[in-house]
Design a protein around this motif. Structure first.
Motif, PDB file in Angstrom:
ATOM      1  N   ILE A   7      75.888  50.070  64.714  1.00  0.00           N
ATOM      2  CA  ILE A   7      74.522  50.540  64.465  1.00  0.00           C
ATOM      3  C   ILE A   7      74.227  50.438  62.962  1.00  0.00           C
ATOM      4  O   ILE A   7      75.077  50.716  62.121  1.00  0.00           O
ATOM      5  CB  ILE A   7      74.357  52.000  64.943  1.00  0.00           C
ATOM      6  CG1 ILE A   7      74.461  52.066  66.459  1.00  0.00           C
ATOM      7  CG2 ILE A   7      73.033  52.578  64.485  1.00  0.00           C
ATOM      8  CD1 ILE A   7      74.353  53.462  67.014  1.00  0.00           C
ATOM      9  N   SER A   8      73.007  50.075  62.629  1.00  0.00           N
ATOM     10  CA  SER A   8      72.602  49.959  61.225  1.00  0.00           C
ATOM     11  C   SER A   8      72.516  51.346  60.590  1.00  0.00           C
ATOM     12  O   SER A   8      72.383  52.366  61.280  1.00  0.00           O
ATOM     13  CB  SER A   8      71.244  49.266  61.122  1.00  0.00           C
ATOM     14  OG  SER A   8      70.223  50.138  61.589  1.00  0.00           O
ATOM     15  N   ASP A   9      72.563  51.361  59.254  1.00  0.00           N
ATOM     16  CA  ASP A   9      72.433  52.621  58.520  1.00  0.00           C
ATOM     17  C   ASP A   9      71.105  53.300  58.847  1.00  0.00           C
ATOM     18  O   ASP A   9      71.043  54.521  58.985  1.00  0.00           O
ATOM     19  CB  ASP A   9      72.520  52.376  57.017  1.00  0.00           C
ATOM     20  CG  ASP A   9      73.941  52.136  56.536  1.00  0.00           C
ATOM     21  OD1 ASP A   9      74.869  52.187  57.361  1.00  0.00           O
ATOM     22  OD2 ASP A   9      74.110  51.903  55.331  1.00  0.00           O
ATOM     23  N   HIS A  10      70.052  52.517  58.957  1.00  0.00           N
ATOM     24  CA  HIS A  10      68.726  53.073  59.247  1.00  0.00           C
ATOM     25  C   HIS A  10      68.743  53.828  60.588  1.00  0.00           C
ATOM     26  O   HIS A  10      68.200  54.941  60.694  1.00  0.00           O
ATOM     27  CB  HIS A  10      67.688  51.945  59.273  1.00  0.00           C
ATOM     28  CG  HIS A  10      66.293  52.428  59.511  1.00  0.00           C
ATOM     29  ND1 HIS A  10      65.598  53.174  58.581  1.00  0.00           N
ATOM     30  CD2 HIS A  10      65.472  52.302  60.581  1.00  0.00           C
ATOM     31  CE1 HIS A  10      64.414  53.480  59.069  1.00  0.00           C
ATOM     32  NE2 HIS A  10      64.305  52.956  60.279  1.00  0.00           N
ATOM     33  N   GLU A  11      69.371  53.241  61.581  1.00  0.00           N
ATOM     34  CA  GLU A  11      69.461  53.891  62.896  1.00  0.00           C
ATOM     35  C   GLU A  11      70.356  55.128  62.829  1.00  0.00           C
ATOM     36  O   GLU A  11      70.071  56.151  63.460  1.00  0.00           O
ATOM     37  CB  GLU A  11      69.998  52.915  63.941  1.00  0.00           C
ATOM     38  CG  GLU A  11      69.039  51.775  64.264  1.00  0.00           C
ATOM     39  CD  GLU A  11      69.694  50.719  65.144  1.00  0.00           C
ATOM     40  OE1 GLU A  11      69.232  50.554  66.288  1.00  0.00           O
ATOM     41  OE2 GLU A  11      70.669  50.090  64.677  1.00  0.00           O
TER      42      GLU A  11
END
Length: 192
Positions: A7-11
């Protein structure tokens, strides 16, 4: 927890803000050693470095809903570590100057009787403050400072986490610093 590492940092931030512990754990796993390495370059002390990083992640969890990650997660974490390091180093410089001035004062030669009386008063004040602490905090503090047990040994003996031990000791020291600072200020003011 499978799948969180992709998962991306934003998510992860979005999940963290909603209180998702797995997202928090992924952030911790993803950035702990990178932040640790950066902090250790400045501190050159493993325990202080570990304390800085653990306090950062504790704050991250406790204030997750209000924190701003405008420039990204890693930018926030790096800046937070840097600020904690600078604050700790500044505090150490002040503490060093204070101890140096205290040494100078002591070395100038003061009346031994006055010194003994003040020492007894200070000891009584410290003991009084320790006895007034909540039971668990007092127990942890006494094991740490009077019996010289490590945080790990205390955690094992009391069946609590090392982080809990660390927090109890930090709060106890904060209480004592405040009370002793007030006592020392009053002592200096009455000396004039």
């Amino acid at each position: 927890m499978s799948g969180y590492n992709s998962i991306s940092d934003h998510e992860l931030i979005a999940l963290l803000k909603r209180g998702n512990r797995d997202a928090f754990t992924e952030i911790y796993d993803r950035y702990f050693w990178q932040l640790h390495a950066h902090a250790y370059k400045w501190m050159r002390n493993r325990e202080e470095t570990r304390d800085i990083i653990h306090e950062l992640f504790l704050t991250l969890w406790e204030k997750r809903e209000t924190l701003s990650f405008e420039h990204g997660l890693l930018s926030y974490l790096s800046a937070a570590v840097r600020n904690r390091i600078f604050n700790l180093l500044a505090h150490k410089r002040i503490e060093s100057k204070y101890l140096s001035s205290l040494d100078d004062f002591i070395n100038e030669g003061i009346c031994i009787t006055d010194h003994l009386i003040r020492e007894k008063q200070l000891t009584a004040l410290i003991e009084n403050e320790i006895s007034g602490m909540p039971a668990k905090m007092r127990e942890v503090f006494e094991l740490s400072r009077k019996e010289n047990l490590s945080h790990k040994e205390i955690a094992e003996q009391l069946d609590i986490s090392e982080l809990t031990v660390r927090k109890h000791v930090q709060h106890a020291l904060k209480i004592l610093r405040f009370k002793l600072g007030f006592y020392l200020l009053m002592t200096v003011l009455t000396a004039f």
